[in-house]
Design a protein around this motif. Structure first.
Motif, PDB file in Angstrom:
ATOM      1  N   ALA A 172       0.822  -1.222   0.000  1.00 29.03           N
ATOM      2  CA  ALA A 172       0.000   0.000   0.000  1.00 29.03           C
ATOM      3  C   ALA A 172       0.854   1.270   0.000  1.00 29.03           C
ATOM      4  N   ARG A 173       2.020   1.215   0.623  1.00 28.90           N
ATOM      5  CA  ARG A 173       2.843   2.441   0.706  1.00 28.90           C
ATOM      6  C   ARG A 173       3.313   2.880  -0.672  1.00 28.90           C
ATOM      7  N   TRP A 174       3.227   1.962  -1.670  1.00 29.28           N
ATOM      8  CA  TRP A 174       3.610   2.309  -3.036  1.00 29.28           C
ATOM      9  C   TRP A 174       2.467   2.926  -3.831  1.00 29.28           C
ATOM     10  N   TRP A 175       1.259   2.910  -3.276  1.00 29.67           N
ATOM     11  CA  TRP A 175       0.079   3.374  -4.016  1.00 29.67           C
ATOM     12  C   TRP A 175       0.262   4.774  -4.616  1.00 29.67           C
ATOM     13  N   PRO A 176       0.855   5.737  -3.864  1.00 29.63           N
ATOM     14  CA  PRO A 176       1.011   7.082  -4.446  1.00 29.63           C
ATOM     15  C   PRO A 176       1.862   7.090  -5.716  1.00 29.63           C
ATOM     16  N   LEU A 177       2.767   6.116  -5.873  1.00 30.86           N
ATOM     17  CA  LEU A 177       3.584   6.049  -7.093  1.00 30.86           C
ATOM     18  C   LEU A 177       2.960   5.131  -8.143  1.00 30.86           C
ATOM     19  N   ILE A 178       2.236   4.101  -7.699  1.00 34.23           N
ATOM     20  CA  ILE A 178       1.593   3.173  -8.643  1.00 34.23           C
ATOM     21  C   ILE A 178       0.468   3.900  -9.397  1.00 34.23           C
ATOM     22  N   SER A 179      -0.341   4.637  -8.663  1.00 35.31           N
ATOM     23  CA  SER A 179      -1.529   5.273  -9.262  1.00 35.31           C
ATOM     24  C   SER A 179      -1.605   6.711  -8.762  1.00 35.31           C
ATOM     25  N   PRO A 180      -0.775   7.615  -9.298  1.00 41.49           N
ATOM     26  CA  PRO A 180      -0.629   8.942  -8.694  1.00 41.49           C
ATOM     27  C   PRO A 180      -1.938   9.744  -8.654  1.00 41.49           C
ATOM     28  N   ALA A 181      -2.068  10.574  -7.648  1.00 38.91           N
ATOM     29  CA  ALA A 181      -3.312  11.319  -7.420  1.00 38.91           C
ATOM     30  C   ALA A 181      -3.696  12.180  -8.623  1.00 38.91           C
ATOM     31  N   GLU A 182      -2.707  12.659  -9.393  1.00 38.35           N
ATOM     32  CA  GLU A 182      -3.017  13.554 -10.527  1.00 38.35           C
ATOM     33  C   GLU A 182      -3.960  12.899 -11.535  1.00 38.35           C
ATOM     34  N   VAL A 183      -3.874  11.565 -11.682  1.00 34.37           N
ATOM     35  CA  VAL A 183      -4.668  10.933 -12.743  1.00 34.37           C
ATOM     36  C   VAL A 183      -6.165  10.872 -12.387  1.00 34.37           C
ATOM     37  N   TYR A 184      -6.514  11.324 -11.188  1.00 35.47           N
ATOM     38  CA  TYR A 184      -7.913  11.253 -10.754  1.00 35.47           C
ATOM     39  C   TYR A 184      -8.681  12.549 -11.021  1.00 35.47           C
ATOM     40  N   GLU A 185      -8.026  13.530 -11.672  1.00 37.42           N
ATOM     41  CA  GLU A 185      -8.696  14.826 -11.892  1.00 37.42           C
ATOM     42  C   GLU A 185      -9.930  14.688 -12.771  1.00 37.42           C
ATOM     43  N   ASP A 186      -9.829  13.887 -13.831  1.00 38.75           N
ATOM     44  CA  ASP A 186     -10.997  13.717 -14.722  1.00 38.75           C
ATOM     45  C   ASP A 186     -12.153  13.063 -13.974  1.00 38.75           C
ATOM     46  N   ASP A 187     -11.829  12.074 -13.141  1.00 39.47           N
ATOM     47  CA  ASP A 187     -12.899  11.398 -12.401  1.00 39.47           C
ATOM     48  C   ASP A 187     -13.523  12.325 -11.356  1.00 39.47           C
ATOM     49  N   ALA A 188     -12.750  13.278 -10.866  1.00 38.88           N
ATOM     50  CA  ALA A 188     -13.327  14.269  -9.943  1.00 38.88           C
ATOM     51  C   ALA A 188     -14.368  15.109 -10.679  1.00 38.88           C
ATOM     52  N   ARG A 189     -14.081  15.439 -11.946  1.00 43.78           N
ATOM     53  CA  ARG A 189     -15.066  16.197 -12.749  1.00 43.78           C
ATOM     54  C   ARG A 189     -16.317  15.356 -12.995  1.00 43.78           C
TER      55      ARG A 189
ATOM     56  N   LEU B 103     -17.123   5.124  -0.127  1.00 46.10           N
ATOM     57  CA  LEU B 103     -16.925   3.727   0.280  1.00 46.10           C
ATOM     58  C   LEU B 103     -15.832   3.113  -0.579  1.00 46.10           C
ATOM     59  N   GLY B 104     -14.820   2.516   0.040  1.00 54.51           N
ATOM     60  CA  GLY B 104     -13.699   1.954  -0.719  1.00 54.51           C
ATOM     61  C   GLY B 104     -12.805   3.058  -1.254  1.00 54.51           C
ATOM     62  N   SER B 105     -12.466   3.993  -0.392  1.00 55.68           N
ATOM     63  CA  SER B 105     -11.754   5.224  -0.798  1.00 55.68           C
ATOM     64  C   SER B 105     -10.270   5.005  -1.042  1.00 55.68           C
ATOM     65  N   GLY B 106      -9.758   3.828  -0.714  1.00 57.68           N
ATOM     66  CA  GLY B 106      -8.374   3.471  -1.025  1.00 57.68           C
ATOM     67  C   GLY B 106      -7.374   4.472  -0.485  1.00 57.68           C
TER      68      GLY B 106
ATOM     69  N   PRO C 167      -6.660  -1.292   6.339  1.00 58.13           N
ATOM     70  CA  PRO C 167      -6.043  -0.278   7.215  1.00 58.13           C
ATOM     71  C   PRO C 167      -4.833   0.390   6.569  1.00 58.13           C
ATOM     72  N   GLU C 168      -4.090  -0.368   5.767  1.00 52.56           N
ATOM     73  CA  GLU C 168      -2.875   0.195   5.139  1.00 52.56           C
ATOM     74  C   GLU C 168      -3.247   1.289   4.134  1.00 52.56           C
ATOM     75  N   MET C 169      -4.342   1.085   3.402  1.00 54.03           N
ATOM     76  CA  MET C 169      -4.768   2.112   2.441  1.00 54.03           C
ATOM     77  C   MET C 169      -5.309   3.332   3.177  1.00 54.03           C
ATOM     78  N   LEU C 170      -5.996   3.103   4.285  1.00 54.82           N
ATOM     79  CA  LEU C 170      -6.467   4.242   5.082  1.00 54.82           C
ATOM     80  C   LEU C 170      -5.283   5.067   5.582  1.00 54.82           C
ATOM     81  N   ALA C 171      -4.185   4.388   5.949  1.00 50.32           N
ATOM     82  CA  ALA C 171      -3.004   5.108   6.436  1.00 50.32           C
ATOM     83  C   ALA C 171      -2.411   5.975   5.321  1.00 50.32           C
ATOM     84  N   VAL C 172      -2.381   5.438   4.095  1.00 50.60           N
ATOM     85  CA  VAL C 172      -1.876   6.210   2.955  1.00 50.60           C
ATOM     86  C   VAL C 172      -2.784   7.431   2.730  1.00 50.60           C
ATOM     87  N   SER C 173      -4.083   7.208   2.805  1.00 55.08           N
ATOM     88  CA  SER C 173      -5.030   8.298   2.567  1.00 55.08           C
ATOM     89  C   SER C 173      -4.947   9.363   3.665  1.00 55.08           C
TER      90      SER C 173
END
Ligand SMILES: C[S@@+](CC[C@H](N)C(=O)[O-])C[C@H]1O[C@@H](n2cnc3c(N)ncnc32)[C@H](O)[C@@H]1O
Length: 255
Positions: free
Chosen positions: A23-40, A59-62, A83-89
């Motif tokens: 889970a600690r690799w999540w920010p590099l595996i799927s960077p937050a920037e790629v979620y901008e379109d889905d936010a729209r 729900l399932g906020s990863g 819990p590991e994903m919650l810690a990253v978030s």
């Protein structure tokens, strides 16, 4: 170099490598920037609510990457099974409420103007699980509110394929993944996707990992029927072009 992984059987998302030990690799595996379109897209689905949207349950906020783009506009409450994903978030969204829970059975005893289930809905692998997640969304949605769902695929348009991605950090560490999905067997409601990860630490040490994930694949008609059974008025949105996917909104009728 080290290697780790699981066999071909599908992991329980609660004990998954990707959402657990890695889970600690999540920010590099799927960077937050790629979620901008889905936010729209999220904002467009929330606009279907018949009440002003101020607070949102995800729900399932990863790793909280989508929520990161939403938290300025709405008060977010984030729930995940890992819990590991919650810690990253929490590290990314320190001012946001985080809770451990399973979207199939969570009951907070609180309601929200909107409920969001992004790609975590893919981990509902049976119609019963999908229906349970819809009941949870309905139970937490105020009358006049809306629930938004972002499945990666629906059975009507699914094509097996490969994808890759990842990114680097300023300290020299980096992550890359390859994703390879297989066609479902006849009558199956799931897809198996093989993930392989190459994870390079800042000191140059490289770790390899593999994991197979089993995710749900349901027909649009099943989505619509189960959302209706949960009490929602269903809006189906076909996004074409870049994303080419089908999203669903459930409007909870005013009492
Ligand atoms: C692809 S990740 C979500 C990433 C997220 N969209 C983001 O912005 O970072 C999928 C998440 O679904 C969670 N998950 C899977 N099954 C779940 C369930 N039954 N209840 C709650 N969370 C679940 C996993 O723990 C994982 O964190």
């Amino acid at each position: 170099m080290t290697a780790s992984g699981t066999g071909p059987s599908a992991p329980d998302p609660g004990v998954s490598l990707m959402y657990g030990a890695l889970a600690r690799w999540w920010p590099l595996i799927s960077p937050a920037e790629v979620y901008e379109d889905d936010a729209r897209s999220t904002a467009e689905l929330f606009a279907l609510a018949e009440r002003p949207v101020r607070d949102v349950l995800e729900l399932g906020s990863g790793g909280g990457h989508l929520a990161h783009h939403l938290r300025e506009r709405w008060t977010m409450t984030l729930v995940d099974l890992a819990p590991e994903m919650l810690a990253v978030s929490r590290a990314l969204n320190p001012d946001v409420e985080h809770l451990l829970g399973d979207m199939r059975e969570l009951r907070l005893g609180r309601t929200f103007d909107a409920v969001l289930v992004h790609d975590a809905i893919d981990y509902m692998t049976t119609l019963d699980d999908l229906a349970a997640a819809f009941r949870t969304a309905y139970a937490h949605c105020r009358p006049g509110g809306v629930a938004a769902f972002f499945p990666d695929h629906v059975a009507d348009t699914f094509e097996p394929g490969t994808d890759c991605g990842g990114s680097d950090a300023p300290d020299g560490s980096g992550a890359r993944y390859l994703e390879w999905s297989h066609p479902p067997g006849p009558g199956e409601t799931t897809v198996t996707t093989e993930y392989t990860f190459t994870l390079r630490a800042a000191d140059g040490t490289v770790e390899l990992a593999h994991e197979a994930h089993r995710t749900g694949l349901f027909a649009v008609a099943d989505w619509q029927r189960l959302l209706g059974d949960a009490g929602f008025e269903v809006v189906t949105v076909r996004e074409e072009g870049g994303a080419d996917r089908t999203l669903f909104a459930g409007r909870r009728p005013r009492a």
